[in-house]
Design an enzyme around this catalytic site. Sequence first.
Site, PDB file in Angstrom:
ATOM      1  N   GLY A 150      90.069  -0.348   3.048  1.00  0.00           N
ATOM      2  CA  GLY A 150      90.218   0.249   1.731  1.00  0.00           C
ATOM      3  C   GLY A 150      89.975   1.870   2.012  1.00  0.00           C
ATOM      4  O   GLY A 150      89.651   2.542   0.899  1.00  0.00           O
ATOM      5  N   SER A 233      92.455  -1.815   8.914  1.00  0.00           N
ATOM      6  CA  SER A 233      92.276  -0.424   8.504  1.00  0.00           C
ATOM      7  C   SER A 233      91.023   0.166   8.525  1.00  0.00           C
ATOM      8  O   SER A 233      90.501   0.158   9.643  1.00  0.00           O
ATOM      9  CB  SER A 233      92.995  -0.459   7.041  1.00  0.00           C
ATOM     10  OG  SER A 233      93.163   0.774   6.559  1.00  0.00           O
TER      11      SER A 233
END
Length: 582
Positions: A150, A233
């Site tokens: 995120g 990520s």
Amino acid sequence: MVMAPSTLRSFVFLAWISVVGIGLLGLWLWDFAPGENPLPLIIGSRPRVTVRQGVIVGSEVKTGYPQTLEMFLGIPYGLSTAGERRFRPPVGVNASTEIFDASKYGDRCPAGPSRDGFPQSEDCLNLNIYRPKARDESKKLPVLVHVHGGAFNTGFGSNRQISNLVAWSAEPFIGISFNYRIGALGFLPSRLTAEEGLLNLGLKDQALLFEWVQENIAAFGGNPDDVTLMGVSAGAHSIGHHLMHNTDRPPPFHKVIIESGATTARAVYTPTNPMHEQQFQEFLTELGFQDVPEPYIMDELRTLDVKKIKEASDTIFNIYNPSIRWPFQPVIDGEGGMIPIPPIDAWRSGKWHKVPILTGFNTNEGAMFVPKTISTASQFTAFLHRLLPSLSKDDLEILNDVYPDPLSHPDSKYVETRKGVGLGAQFKRLEQAYGHFAYVAPVRQTARFAAADGDAPVYLYHFAVNSSVIGGADHGNHAPFVTYNRDIRERSDSIEEISGLMHAYWTSFITTGDPNAIEGRYPDRLPWPAYTRDAGKLIVFGAGNDEYAGGQNKGTAVQIMDDTWALEECRFWWARTELFEL
């Protein structure tokens, strides 16, 4: 004090359950979080586990999975970070004899949107445990710890179906997800916060969670000597940093899965980088703190309503998000810190934990991030130069050679051919350049450095399923394939096969360190070769498949290929890694 009062959910009806438990088998409670299936929790059987902080009482889930799972949700691993503990390193929970109701997810950390009604608060350092009910209790199970992504500014622990990953595995293991501080509350780099030792708090939260797992997971039937970290990520970047942290001592993990991320991903600057200093000052101005004397800033920030901190954090993030110059990021924090030296220096000096690594990238990692309508060559260059001001004029000229302008070079592989969907002529060129810089090149850097050392195997993948007309195989699109989500399984037979194969490789790696060892539902799948730097092979998932994007092409579910895709472009970025760690 035995536990943060605001985190403690007293389980007041245990005695009642002991009397009428059998009669409650038909009573369902529903608990839902995006990324997780709705959880019908049967109260008739409530597993109990005793640890240092008390008795943890979980629930069974019997619907939506191929086997019954036991879940322990919202367990605190750290005290509330509110008040005097705001902008400070986390503090672990204390010993207790309390009974904790672990049937619901805990609060999420304050940052990013909260559109689904789940509360956010500073009492957010909590974890979720998923284990199969049917297991040999004489054996300790492998453990997976998932670190959510995120951009270090959004996200939460339960946003990926780790329960599904556990439930469909051919061999049993225990899955864990958790929250950590994000946004300004977790990552507030500046000269001031560096001087006060307040950098990388979110990474320190993660490290505290790993300690909790080492101390407590055996009580849940897990093996603390067989822990795998997995993340996408920002979660993957985090794992990359932990891979290089405290390399003079044994790590609290034994295998890592690093998906679309790396320790050298994007840019890892020092806290005094001009951009970080500017963003810090803008954050203070947003709060009306621009005139507060420096010695009082942090103490004053600790007195504010957390909603104001969150709003200011989100505001600054949204200002910088279009240019992908994200604020509130991990930084190089020096000796004794979480990132003591530039990551590329750590690779070159051999300072990382030598554990098995599974890592990879998607074809279109940059598609979701870059502007869709960019149309001229000057806009392409200007966007990347603003993002990466350390690129020199000569660097930019070479960049334009490596990524030929599709308007002046009709034979460029970056010519945009999709019509009628609002894309500018430079979109394909820019999304590939950014994706290579931020994700693909760093992932392959990990594979090449780690494989060259040779102490532990490395497995490299390329996810190529075309998941949308504009996004292609976009950043994060592979994630539900790995967890074998229901919506993926039901899309088509070929999509289900790709997902099933990925799930089989991943869970085999989690349980053995080898993606080929456990046959499971795909005993005849292609062997995934370990990566070597000199003759690197990688596995490619779903090349040519566009069914998820509405097409009819099934492509190839899995194939082994040479690691040559976009190699020239990656070499351009590898040669300049130091420029993004200043």
